[in-house]
Design an enzyme around this catalytic site. Structure first.
Site, PDB file in Angstrom:
ATOM      1  N   HIS A 106       4.320  23.443  29.551  1.00  0.00           N
ATOM      2  CA  HIS A 106       5.294  24.363  28.969  1.00  0.00           C
ATOM      3  C   HIS A 106       5.313  24.225  27.447  1.00  0.00           C
ATOM      4  CE1 HIS A 106       6.648  24.970  33.017  1.00  0.00           C
ATOM      5  NE2 HIS A 106       7.100  23.745  33.142  1.00  0.00           N
ATOM      6  N   GLU A 123      12.119  19.846  30.629  1.00  0.00           N
ATOM      7  CA  GLU A 123      12.792  19.756  31.916  1.00  0.00           C
ATOM      8  C   GLU A 123      12.836  18.318  32.416  1.00  0.00           C
ATOM      9  OE1 GLU A 123      10.449  22.358  34.353  1.00  0.00           O
ATOM     10  OE2 GLU A 123       8.663  21.114  34.222  1.00  0.00           O
ATOM     11  N   HIS A 181       1.688  18.636  33.913  1.00  0.00           N
ATOM     12  CA  HIS A 181       2.373  18.128  35.102  1.00  0.00           C
ATOM     13  C   HIS A 181       2.168  19.064  36.279  1.00  0.00           C
ATOM     14  CE1 HIS A 181       5.199  20.953  33.229  1.00  0.00           C
ATOM     15  NE2 HIS A 181       5.680  21.178  34.451  1.00  0.00           N
ATOM     16  N   ARG A 201      -0.426  28.000  33.175  1.00  0.00           N
ATOM     17  CA  ARG A 201      -1.209  27.348  34.224  1.00  0.00           C
ATOM     18  C   ARG A 201      -2.586  26.954  33.697  1.00  0.00           C
ATOM     19  NH1 ARG A 201      -0.156  32.038  37.483  1.00  0.00           N
ATOM     20  NH2 ARG A 201       1.866  31.831  38.505  1.00  0.00           N
TER      21      ARG A 201
END
Length: 326
Positions: A106, A123, A181, A201
């Protein structure tokens, strides 16, 4: 002029999202799932791709966006806004990973390629349940730089660059923007994140999406935003917390998340700076405040307005509590 509403803990109707990697595990929390492979329950959201509506009390039927517009400053607190787009700053999810998620990364708030109005995405994950042998992908192996990653991608061996970590229930992972991740099959996760839906991605196992097509990859954006020198990611096991003790399991500029064990009645208070998000990870009990009481159980998430003041947790439960840093 907006009519004053006494603050109270808000519960929302989750927005369920079908995902190629999802399943039916969120039913264990008593949640009603639509048909299909449900990978994400957006429990508290104020985003164009999912805005949750209140199900309890005087504000029932109103979206979190409407509450923001009418009561935002009082309910969310002086720090409870995204300075970039004015929205509620966090997105709270439950994830059912019945299959492996794509390997992804991200961006930060300042990445030039972000869609207009979108935030970056830092996150954290709290593992609610994990099958024996479950693992995740968490960061890169030592020494992997952009050139090494580009070469691995072009030669079809990206998995050689990735670090795998075994997981069990109770593990917590902090995933700052820039961390490569992937959640893998066999885990159910509570996710507290910035209010963003931007994912790049890197690799998706060459599988077909729900539409029967190969899912899009975002190689250039991913290579641009990966923190090759390390992002500040951290992880911990969280056992051994005593009744009434709160352990900080993630601390970032966007959220602070604590885990607590409730085995007897305990009193707390919100502050003028921030709302409080309560996620019940295990068990059941009551959430009491000056004007009422709610029965609460595992899988439920609540937004406690900044101006609520005193509240009590009573019962036998494991709780995640999140605020925006002052």
């Amino acid at each position: 002029m907006t009519t004053a509403v006494k603050p109270y803990p808000l519960q929302f109707q989750p927005e369920m999202k079908e995902r190629i990697w999802g399943g039916r595990a969120l039913e264990q929390f008593g949640l009603a799932l639509p048909e299909g492979s449900i990978g994400e329950g957006w429990m508290i959201g104020d985003h164009p791709n999912g805005t949750t509506k209140v199900v309890n009390g005087e504000l029932a039927g109103k979206g979190l966006d409407e509450i923001r517009e009418a009561y935002g400053r009082e309910f969310f607190g002086t720090k409870g806004f995204s300075e970039k787009n004015g929205r509620f700053p966090l997105l709270i999810k439950l994830l059912d990973c019945n299959d492996d998620l794509s390997v992804q990364v991200h961006p930060t708030d300042d990445y030039a390629g972000l869609p207009a109005g979108e935030l970056g995405k830092t996150e954290m994950w709290y593992i609610l349940d994990a099958k024996p042998g479950a693992k995740i992908i968490y960061g890169l192996k030592d020494g992997v730089d952009r050139a090494a990653m580009e070469a691995a991608i072009s030669e079809g061996r990206i998995t050689d660059t990735l670090q795998e970590v075994s997981v069990k229930a109770g593990d917590a992972f902090y995933i700052p923007a820039g961390t490569v991740h992937a959640l893998c099959a066999g885990v159910v996760v509570a996710e507290i994140q910035q209010n963003s839906d931007t994912t790049y991605r890197l690799y998706d196992y060459n599988r077909l999406g729900l539409d029967g097509e190969l899912r899009e990859l975002h190689i250039e954006d991913s290579l641009n935003v990966i923190a090759y020198e390390g992002s500040g990611a951290s992880r911990m096991t969280t056992e051994g917390i005593a009744d009434g003790e709160w352990l900080t399991i993630a601390s970032s500029p966007y959220f602070i998340v604590e885990k607590g064990i409730v085995a007897s009645k305990a009193a707390y208070s919100t502050s003028a700076e921030s709302f409080v998000i309560v996620v019940v990870a295990e068990g059941s009990g009551k959430l009491n405040w000056a004007d009422g009481s709610l029965d609460v159980k595992a899988g439920e998430c609540f937004l406690l307005p900044a101006n609520l003041g005193g509240y009590e947790l009573d019962g036998s439960m494991t709780v995640l509590r999140s605020v925006v840093p002052a």
